[in-house]
Design a protein around this motif. Structure first.
Motif, PDB file in Angstrom:
ATOM      1  N   GLY A 243      -2.356   0.283  -2.443  1.00  0.00           N
ATOM      2  CA  GLY A 243      -2.914   1.521  -2.980  1.00  0.00           C
ATOM      3  C   GLY A 243      -3.972   1.254  -4.041  1.00  0.00           C
TER       4      GLY A 243
ATOM      5  N   ALA B 221      -7.131  -0.153  -2.509  1.00  0.00           N
ATOM      6  CA  ALA B 221      -7.905   0.882  -1.822  1.00  0.00           C
ATOM      7  C   ALA B 221      -8.583   1.801  -2.831  1.00  0.00           C
ATOM      8  N   GLY B 222      -7.850   2.165  -3.884  1.00  0.00           N
ATOM      9  CA  GLY B 222      -8.400   3.059  -4.908  1.00  0.00           C
ATOM     10  C   GLY B 222      -9.582   2.428  -5.621  1.00  0.00           C
TER      11      GLY B 222
ATOM     12  N   PHE C 121     -12.656   2.341  -3.479  1.00  0.00           N
ATOM     13  CA  PHE C 121     -13.366   3.636  -3.511  1.00  0.00           C
ATOM     14  C   PHE C 121     -14.364   3.666  -4.663  1.00  0.00           C
TER      15      PHE C 121
ATOM     16  N   LEU D 284      -5.190   7.198 -10.621  1.00  0.00           N
ATOM     17  CA  LEU D 284      -6.221   6.226 -10.199  1.00  0.00           C
ATOM     18  C   LEU D 284      -7.501   6.357 -11.024  1.00  0.00           C
TER      19      LEU D 284
ATOM     20  N   GLN E 207      -2.916  10.214  -3.843  1.00  0.00           N
ATOM     21  CA  GLN E 207      -4.258  10.392  -4.422  1.00  0.00           C
ATOM     22  C   GLN E 207      -5.317   9.853  -3.465  1.00  0.00           C
ATOM     23  N   LEU E 208      -4.989   8.702  -2.863  1.00  0.00           N
ATOM     24  CA  LEU E 208      -5.949   8.114  -1.927  1.00  0.00           C
ATOM     25  C   LEU E 208      -6.100   8.980  -0.679  1.00  0.00           C
TER      26      LEU E 208
ATOM     27  N   ARG F 209      -8.502  11.650  -1.089  1.00  0.00           N
ATOM     28  CA  ARG F 209      -9.911  11.246  -1.148  1.00  0.00           C
ATOM     29  C   ARG F 209     -10.418  10.710   0.183  1.00  0.00           C
ATOM     30  N   SER F 210      -9.564  10.696   1.182  1.00  0.00           N
ATOM     31  CA  SER F 210     -10.002  10.111   2.456  1.00  0.00           C
ATOM     32  C   SER F 210      -9.681  11.061   3.600  1.00  0.00           C
TER      33      SER F 210
ATOM     34  N   PHE G 123      -2.609   6.166   4.434  1.00  0.00           N
ATOM     35  CA  PHE G 123      -2.156   6.388   3.045  1.00  0.00           C
ATOM     36  C   PHE G 123      -0.902   7.261   3.023  1.00  0.00           C
TER      37      PHE G 123
END
Lengths: 221, 440
Positions: A15, A18-19, A22, A105, B246-247, B250-251, B259
């Motif tokens: 996680g 990935a965050g 971004f 995040l 949260q991810l 955003r996706s 996720f």
């Protein structure tokens, strides 16, 4: 910005990686202290995110040892221990910031930027270089006040050159900062990015030292 | 009321009452003795006069005496001599009235001119001889003696009370010191109480108090560690859930799906930890488990193995057929859970290709059944084995919650069983779980 994430929980690590991706960070993930030490020996890291409960030892003890050995890289401690004495112990052991789990995040990203900015000795997050202006948090570049759109790798390359402040960076170092430690990339990948950067921001932005590497060019052409 | 004040009040009142009672008794005796002595004095005086008179013929001394003047000097004891026909012959004081006219012999009291007299009369040769002293003089004498004896008595009484006060104060000073030491402590302090020169009676109290404080400190530290570990274990999946949600926000598309499924995996982990924590809390508390019928050993083995992912690796050849029908005196759900955790642990910490051996045997005069689980896994040290049942302890990178074996131990302890780990001669880990049998 190049981040080394030391986290033993696979789900969390996935996680966070990935965050941060971004936010256009280059992240290398290791799950033990020994792997972290090996990684620190081999490549450059701008910020370390350190979990404290790791399978092969206590992150706090390792951090103390690293600081004794002269490690200057800023460390953000990311842990489930949220009591005040834990925070005090973490910061006293050499941590530069402390973020208890679970976290947001955006907050993690903001703290990483702040840590990096402080390490660079900058008061403001924006970097001004001649007619070029760069905001590392917003990931935005302006030339003569006009916004220029750059893809992620080119932004990271520009940021790396700004942060190096005129120091020479080899092709290998740039690859490592842009792609991380494990990723296989084409040998001319860096050349391609530098070519695009020069085209968009001006030839003077990157200076080539033949056979050695690259550095940030002068502020004015 | 403070102990010191209470002691002072009780002892002080008792002392004072006792001293006053003794004083009253003494004064009463003294008064009686004084009256008797004074009576003897006037009786002796009368006897002396009588003795003198008998030495002379009546006509001789009558003439002589009549011419003599009586004494004018104030005397404590007065004397009158009268004839049988009431004629006053002789008296020591001029002013004396003929009050001694009574002819009754012995002691009597008379009031003459408003003054009381104590009189003694005797008869010799036809003459009445009376001696007397004033009752008021007697009272004055009595009062002087009372005052003279009261002063040392009062000094002794107050001295005793002061000595009592000092003694109680000094004697109870260790208690005062203890009170001071306790009142100066912060309410949350668990430091031992130190009293210098504590008396023998207080030593066991202080020792026990310090022992209790040490145990409380130990318990609190364990509780704190447990809470901190539990928080850590709960926060880890919670962090994974939050981060992946949260991810996902955003996706989109496949990435979002990935996720979300990662967040779900974390939810499953959180649920497992919560269930284990609840089981542990219930086993250790006074929670009343359902009065289920005891299950036979064979059912428990079946129950324990039912949900295990790699149950094919379990070798049950060592199960004693004679024990299969015996009933275990523990709610079958819990006994099955204990055995399942033990087997699950053995499967997860052993080579994927190696078998896990499960066997049974009877113990302690057939009152206990012992389940033995053996597996071939990583090399273990005795130090690591000692940590097996410690809550939230995990061996290296194992992905369990660290509660499975703690639950097994808690179940065994709750129902009078035992859990022990050792290495056999081949270096294999051997777990022995003893559970009580309801019948054999």
């Amino acid at each position: 910005m190049h981040v080394l994430l030391v986290e033993d929980d696979e789900l969390i690590a996935r996680g966070v990686c990935a965050g941060l991706a971004f936010a256009e960070f280059t992240v290398d993930h290791v799950s033990t202290l020994s792997q972290a030490e090996a990684a620190l020996d081999v490549f450059h890291t701008d910020v370390i995110i350190l979990d404290l409960s790791l399978p092969d030892g206590d992150g706090l003890a390792a951090l103390k040892r690293w600081r004794r050995e002269g490690l200057l890289t800023p460390v953000l401690i990311l842990t489930a221990r949220d009591a005040v004495p834990d925070k005090v112990a973490g910061l006293s052991a050499g941590g530069d910031d402390y973020l208890p789990k679970p976290f947001d995040l955006d907050e993690l990203i903001a703290r990483l930027h702040a840590l990096h900015r402080r390490t660079q000795g900058r008061a403001e997050s924006r970097i001004q270089h001649g007619n070029i202006e760069f905001d590392p948090v917003a990931r935005q570049v302006w030339k003569d006040g006009k916004p220029i759109t750059l893809p992620r790798r080119e932004l990271t390359l520009l940021e790396t050159l700004f942060n190096a402040r005129g120091t020479l960076l080899s092709n290998e170092q740039l690859k490592e900062r842009l792609y991380g430690f494990d990723t296989e990339v084409e040998s001319n990948a860096i050349n391609v990015h530098i070519h695009h950067l020069r085209r968009k921001l001006g030839n003077h932005i990157v200076e080539t030292v033949r056979g050695v590497g690259y550095r940030l060019g002068p502020a004015t052409p | 009321m403070a102990l010191q004040q209470r002691l002072l009040l009780i002892l002080g009142t008792s002392f004072t009452l006792l001293w006053l009672a003794v004083a009253a008794w003494l004064l009463r005796d003294l008064d009686q003795e004084l009256q008797r002595t004074l009576d003897q004095r006037i009786e002796a005086s009368a006897g002396t006069v009588s003795g003198l008179i008998t030495q002379f013929p009546e006509e001789t001394w009558q003439k002589e005496l009549k011419t003599q003047s009586p004494f004018t000097k104030e005397l404590d004891v007065v004397c009158q001599v009268r004839s049988e026909d009431e004629n006053l012959l002789l008296q020591t004081h001029r002013e004396l009235p003929p009050w001694l006219g009574t002819q009754e012999e012995g002691f009597s009291e008379h009031e003459i001119h408003g003054e009381k007299w104590r009189v003694y009369t005797t008869k010799t040769n036809g003459l009445y001889i009376s001696t007397a002293d004033k009752v008021a003089d007697r009272k004055l004498l009595n009062k002087s003696i009372f005052l003279a004896s009261s002063v040392p008595f009062l000094v002794a009484l107050f001295g005793s009370l002061i000595a009592l006060w000092l003694g109680v104060r000094r004697g109870l000073s260790p208690l005062g010191e203890l009170r001071h030491a306790l009142s100066q402590r912060r309410p949350d302090s668990l430091a031992p109480v130190n009293i210098e020169k504590a008396p023998e009676e207080l030593k066991p109290v202080i020792e026990n108090l310090n022992l209790l404080l040490a145990r409380m400190e130990d318990t609190l530290a364990r509780e704190q560690r447990f809470t901190s570990d539990a928080a850590h274990e709960l926060r880890t999946p919670l962090t994974a859930i939050k981060t992946h949600l949260q991810l996902a926000n955003r996706s989109e598309g496949n990435a979002q799906h990935q996720f979300l499924s990662d967040a779900e995996a974390a939810v499953v982990r959180l649920q497992r930890i919560l269930e284990q924590l609840l089981t542990l809390a219930r086993v250790e508390s006074s929670y009343q488990w359902g009065q289920e019928e005891a299950s036979p050993v064979s059912d428990l083995v079946e129950l324990a193995m039912a949900d295990l992912a790699q149950k094919d690796r379990i070798n049950t050849a060592g199960l004693d057929p004679k024990l299969q029908a015996l009933h275990v005196a523990i709610p079958s759900g819990l006994a099955g859970l204990a055995l399942k955790n033990l087997l699950d642990n053995a499967l997860r910490h052993s080579d994927a290709a190696s078998p896990v051996y499960l066997s049974t045997q009877c113990h302690q005069h057939n009152t206990m059944v012992e389940f033995i689980v053996e597996n071939q896994g990583d090399e273990l040290t005795p130090e690591a084995i000692a940590h097996f049942t410690q809550r939230f302890w995990r061996n290296s990178q194992a992905n369990g919650s660290g509660l499975g074996l703690a639950i097994v131990e808690a179940i065994a302890h709750r129902f009078g069983g035992q859990l022990a780990f050792s290495l056999n001669e081949n270096g294999q880990l051997m777990a022995k779980l003893q559970l009580p049998l309801s019948s054999c």
